[in-house]
Design a protein around this motif. Structure first.
Motif, PDB file in Angstrom:
ATOM      1  N   GLU A 179       0.799  -1.219   0.000  1.00 53.30           N
ATOM      2  CA  GLU A 179       0.000   0.000   0.000  1.00 53.30           C
ATOM      3  C   GLU A 179       0.839   1.279   0.000  1.00 53.30           C
ATOM      4  OE1 GLU A 179      -2.259  -3.402   1.806  1.00 53.30           O
ATOM      5  OE2 GLU A 179      -0.230  -2.587   2.035  1.00 53.30           O
ATOM      6  N   SER A 180       2.151   1.136   0.203  1.00 48.77           N
ATOM      7  CA  SER A 180       3.016   2.323   0.263  1.00 48.77           C
ATOM      8  C   SER A 180       3.673   2.663  -1.076  1.00 48.77           C
ATOM      9  CB  SER A 180       4.102   2.135   1.328  1.00 48.77           C
ATOM     10  OG  SER A 180       5.048   1.150   0.930  1.00 48.77           O
ATOM     11  N   TRP A 181       3.304   1.985  -2.151  1.00 46.89           N
ATOM     12  CA  TRP A 181       3.952   2.248  -3.441  1.00 46.89           C
ATOM     13  C   TRP A 181       3.886   3.723  -3.853  1.00 46.89           C
ATOM     14  CZ3 TRP A 181       1.148   4.477  -7.265  1.00 46.89           C
ATOM     15  CH2 TRP A 181      -0.237   4.320  -7.243  1.00 46.89           C
ATOM     16  N   PRO A 182       2.810   4.494  -3.531  1.00 50.75           N
ATOM     17  CA  PRO A 182       2.794   5.900  -3.952  1.00 50.75           C
ATOM     18  C   PRO A 182       3.961   6.709  -3.371  1.00 50.75           C
ATOM     19  CG  PRO A 182       0.577   5.213  -3.366  1.00 50.75           C
ATOM     20  CD  PRO A 182       1.510   4.137  -2.900  1.00 50.75           C
ATOM     21  N   LEU A 183       4.347   6.401  -2.136  1.00 50.30           N
ATOM     22  CA  LEU A 183       5.462   7.106  -1.515  1.00 50.30           C
ATOM     23  C   LEU A 183       6.759   6.836  -2.270  1.00 50.30           C
ATOM     24  CD1 LEU A 183       6.789   8.691   0.791  1.00 50.30           C
ATOM     25  CD2 LEU A 183       6.828   6.567   2.133  1.00 50.30           C
ATOM     26  N   TYR A 184       6.985   5.588  -2.609  1.00 44.55           N
ATOM     27  CA  TYR A 184       8.213   5.217  -3.320  1.00 44.55           C
ATOM     28  C   TYR A 184       8.198   5.736  -4.761  1.00 44.55           C
ATOM     29  CZ  TYR A 184       9.284   2.169   0.613  1.00 44.55           C
ATOM     30  OH  TYR A 184       9.559   1.690   1.875  1.00 44.55           O
ATOM     31  N   PRO A 190      -2.672   8.459  -6.566  1.00 40.61           N
ATOM     32  CA  PRO A 190      -3.392   7.541  -7.459  1.00 40.61           C
ATOM     33  C   PRO A 190      -4.594   8.159  -8.161  1.00 40.61           C
ATOM     34  CG  PRO A 190      -2.886   6.466  -5.388  1.00 40.61           C
ATOM     35  CD  PRO A 190      -2.569   7.919  -5.203  1.00 40.61           C
ATOM     36  N   GLY A 191      -5.220   9.160  -7.542  1.00 42.34           N
ATOM     37  CA  GLY A 191      -6.429   9.731  -8.125  1.00 42.34           C
ATOM     38  C   GLY A 191      -6.233  10.999  -8.923  1.00 42.34           C
ATOM     39  N   ASN A 192      -5.165  11.761  -8.623  1.00 36.31           N
ATOM     40  CA  ASN A 192      -5.029  13.079  -9.263  1.00 36.31           C
ATOM     41  C   ASN A 192      -3.663  13.368  -9.866  1.00 36.31           C
ATOM     42  OD1 ASN A 192      -7.718  14.176  -8.489  1.00 36.31           O
ATOM     43  ND2 ASN A 192      -6.932  13.860  -6.422  1.00 36.31           N
ATOM     44  N   ASP A 193      -2.829  12.375  -9.985  1.00 32.75           N
ATOM     45  CA  ASP A 193      -1.481  12.613 -10.513  1.00 32.75           C
ATOM     46  C   ASP A 193      -1.480  12.453 -12.028  1.00 32.75           C
ATOM     47  OD1 ASP A 193       1.392  12.747 -10.770  1.00 32.75           O
ATOM     48  OD2 ASP A 193       1.507  12.080  -8.689  1.00 32.75           O
ATOM     49  N   ASP A 194      -1.150  13.537 -12.720  1.00 29.95           N
ATOM     50  CA  ASP A 194      -1.174  13.468 -14.185  1.00 29.95           C
ATOM     51  C   ASP A 194       0.206  13.260 -14.800  1.00 29.95           C
ATOM     52  OD1 ASP A 194      -0.014  15.872 -13.638  1.00 29.95           O
ATOM     53  OD2 ASP A 194      -1.421  17.092 -14.808  1.00 29.95           O
ATOM     54  N   ARG A 195       1.196  12.965 -13.962  1.00 26.92           N
ATOM     55  CA  ARG A 195       2.548  12.763 -14.491  1.00 26.92           C
ATOM     56  C   ARG A 195       2.640  11.498 -15.348  1.00 26.92           C
ATOM     57  NH1 ARG A 195       6.275  13.007  -9.225  1.00 26.92           N
ATOM     58  NH2 ARG A 195       4.377  12.102  -8.318  1.00 26.92           N
ATOM     59  N   ALA A 250       5.582   1.483 -11.807  1.00 32.17           N
ATOM     60  CA  ALA A 250       5.035   2.547 -12.660  1.00 32.17           C
ATOM     61  C   ALA A 250       4.259   1.959 -13.833  1.00 32.17           C
ATOM     62  CB  ALA A 250       6.169   3.431 -13.169  1.00 32.17           C
ATOM     63  N   GLU A 251       4.776   0.891 -14.413  1.00 31.84           N
ATOM     64  CA  GLU A 251       4.086   0.243 -15.529  1.00 31.84           C
ATOM     65  C   GLU A 251       2.738  -0.320 -15.082  1.00 31.84           C
ATOM     66  OE1 GLU A 251       6.919  -2.646 -16.806  1.00 31.84           O
ATOM     67  OE2 GLU A 251       8.167  -1.199 -17.906  1.00 31.84           O
ATOM     68  N   LEU A 252       2.710  -0.891 -13.881  1.00 34.46           N
ATOM     69  CA  LEU A 252       1.463  -1.435 -13.350  1.00 34.46           C
ATOM     70  C   LEU A 252       0.447  -0.322 -13.079  1.00 34.46           C
ATOM     71  CD1 LEU A 252       2.920  -4.067 -10.842  1.00 34.46           C
ATOM     72  CD2 LEU A 252       1.611  -4.570 -12.911  1.00 34.46           C
ATOM     73  N   VAL A 253       0.939   0.811 -12.592  1.00 38.44           N
ATOM     74  CA  VAL A 253       0.066   1.956 -12.333  1.00 38.44           C
ATOM     75  C   VAL A 253      -0.521   2.466 -13.648  1.00 38.44           C
ATOM     76  CG1 VAL A 253      -0.038   4.343 -11.498  1.00 38.44           C
ATOM     77  CG2 VAL A 253       1.258   2.620 -10.220  1.00 38.44           C
ATOM     78  N   GLY A 254       0.345   2.561 -14.657  1.00 41.16           N
ATOM     79  CA  GLY A 254      -0.111   3.014 -15.960  1.00 41.16           C
ATOM     80  C   GLY A 254      -1.169   2.102 -16.549  1.00 41.16           C
ATOM     81  N   LYS A 255      -0.961   0.827 -16.386  1.00 39.70           N
ATOM     82  CA  LYS A 255      -1.922  -0.152 -16.894  1.00 39.70           C
ATOM     83  C   LYS A 255      -3.258  -0.029 -16.159  1.00 39.70           C
ATOM     84  CE  LYS A 255      -2.500  -5.165 -17.515  1.00 39.70           C
ATOM     85  NZ  LYS A 255      -1.877  -6.507 -17.302  1.00 39.70           N
ATOM     86  N   ALA A 256      -3.190   0.163 -14.848  1.00 36.90           N
ATOM     87  CA  ALA A 256      -4.415   0.247 -14.052  1.00 36.90           C
ATOM     88  C   ALA A 256      -5.223   1.508 -14.343  1.00 36.90           C
ATOM     89  CB  ALA A 256      -4.065   0.183 -12.562  1.00 36.90           C
ATOM     90  N   ARG A 257      -4.533   2.614 -14.644  1.00 34.02           N
ATOM     91  CA  ARG A 257      -5.264   3.873 -14.872  1.00 34.02           C
ATOM     92  C   ARG A 257      -5.497   4.174 -16.349  1.00 34.02           C
ATOM     93  NH1 ARG A 257      -1.556   9.293 -13.908  1.00 34.02           N
ATOM     94  NH2 ARG A 257      -0.044   8.922 -15.558  1.00 34.02           N
ATOM     95  N   MET A 329      -6.200   0.167  -5.599  1.00 34.30           N
ATOM     96  CA  MET A 329      -5.999   1.548  -5.158  1.00 34.30           C
ATOM     97  C   MET A 329      -6.245   2.558  -6.270  1.00 34.30           C
ATOM     98  SD  MET A 329      -2.652   1.143  -2.656  1.00 34.30           S
ATOM     99  CE  MET A 329      -2.451   2.913  -2.397  1.00 34.30           C
ATOM    100  N   VAL A 330      -5.778   2.240  -7.468  1.00 32.97           N
ATOM    101  CA  VAL A 330      -5.937   3.170  -8.599  1.00 32.97           C
ATOM    102  C   VAL A 330      -7.406   3.264  -9.016  1.00 32.97           C
ATOM    103  CG1 VAL A 330      -5.384   3.573 -11.023  1.00 32.97           C
ATOM    104  CG2 VAL A 330      -3.574   2.895  -9.426  1.00 32.97           C
ATOM    105  N   LYS A 331      -8.073   2.127  -9.087  1.00 29.88           N
ATOM    106  CA  LYS A 331      -9.469   2.124  -9.511  1.00 29.88           C
ATOM    107  C   LYS A 331     -10.378   2.759  -8.464  1.00 29.88           C
ATOM    108  CE  LYS A 331      -8.854  -1.712 -12.685  1.00 29.88           C
ATOM    109  NZ  LYS A 331      -8.993  -3.159 -12.924  1.00 29.88           N
TER     110      LYS A 331
END
Length: 333
Positions: A179-184, A190-195, A250-257, A329-331
């Motif tokens: 659950e701490s992946w956003p910090l790293y 997860p909800g508002n980061d457009d990077r 990062a790749e997993l986050v991109g895939k999820a969002r 978390m992303v969804k």
């Protein structure tokens, strides 16, 4: 039946451990003491009381040593969850590292010394899953990560007390939370980061571990006979086969969002400048956290310890993967 006290019982790790003790019927609820810095008329206290009518709830605050001594009377086993007050670890105004005894370990010593005075027999300390020695394939005594400094100091303090025969000690280096992946990942929202690109001062594999799984494993350790874990230091982490680097996260986050996210490795100076000036983060916090990436590059978090796997298997629990956590978390965001 041994009496078990859990500090930070309303927090993430402490509550996961409390929940597991109750859900898996590992010990009578009446033998559990939930410690909280909150007061009896608080919502936190009320929330803890709803988990079981039979557990005891006691007030204990790091800022009040007497409260800890009172709260720990009659306790056999004490699960000391590390303090969340990370600002204690930040460098001073002149950029100097906090001297021994002035970082977060100061809070830990308050609880430890109180435990000794109260006659606690066994302390289980929740350290952190850095410092893996890839040469010896064992827990090491050094780390490049600033976040690990207070843990190592606390471990050393406990080792000395154990050597003096004042209490039994078990060091649990808790896996880095799924659950701490956003910090790293550069304080990612997860909800508002457009990077689409996240600058980081380094990268390396991490054996990510879900908080709920850590709770189950901690609970199993706490109810085992004291001699089974006395004097031991071990990790509760998933195995290297499932480890993921920040680039992979990062790749997993991109895939999820549904929008690609990448990682760019930059020099420390550039990392600091970016997060302080462009992301409005506290400079001291950034400098303290930045050393984490040096530790990742050294392989400190690529851990091969079977303890978590064994304990979860014994409880009939399947580990939650970091992929599952990220997707949820992303969804949800």
């Amino acid at each position: 039946m041994a009496t078990i006290a859990i500090t930070g019982a309303s927090g993430k790790l402490g509550n996961a451990t409390l929940t597991a003790l109750l859900a898996h019927n590992l010990t009578p609820p009446s033998s559990i003491i939930a410690l909280t810095s909150s007061q009896p008329d608080s919502s936190t206290w009320a929330r803890l009381s709803t988990q079981s009518k039979d557990i005891q709830i006691r007030h204990a605050a790091f800022e009040d040593p007497a409260s800890y001594e009172t709260a720990l009377r009659g306790v056999d086993k004490f699960f000391l969850v590390s303090t969340p007050h990370i600002a204690l670890d930040f460098e001073d105004e002149n950029g100097n590292e906090k001297p021994e005894g002035q970082g977060r370990e100061a809070h830990h010593r308050v609880a430890i010394d109180a435990a000794v005075r109260a006659g606690v027999k066994h302390i289980y300390y929740s350290s952190l899953a850095f410092g893996w020695d890839k040469e010896s394939k064992k827990p090491g005594s050094k780390s490049k990560a600033g976040v690990m400094r207070a843990h190592l100091r606390t471990e050393a303090y406990l080792a000395q007390l154990q050597k003096e025969g004042k209490l039994k000690v078990t060091i649990i280096r808790e896996g880095l939370y799924n659950e701490s992946w956003p910090l790293y990942l550069g304080y990612f929202d997860p909800g508002n980061d457009d990077r689409s690109v996240v600058p980081l001062a380094g990268d390396g594999k991490i054996c990510w571990t879900a908080i709920s799984d850590l709770g189950v494993a901690n609970a199993a350790v706490l109810v085992a006979p004291s001699e089974e874990y006395e004097g031991k230091t071990f990790y509760l982490s998933t195995r290297p086969e499932g480890a993921k680097s920040m680039k992979e996260i990062a790749e997993l986050v991109g895939k999820a969002r549904g929008k690609e996210v990448g990682v760019k490795i930059v020099r420390k100076e550039e990392h600091e400048k970016y997060y302080v000036q462009e992301r409005a983060k506290d400079r001291r916090a950034v400098r303290w956290w930045m050393s984490t990436y040096e530790a990742l590059e050294d392989g400190e978090c690529l851990i091969d310890d079977p303890t978590l796997e064994r304990l979860l298997s014994g409880a009939g629990v399947k580990p939650t993967t970091v992929e599952e956590t990220i997707s949820k978390m992303v969804k949800k965001a």
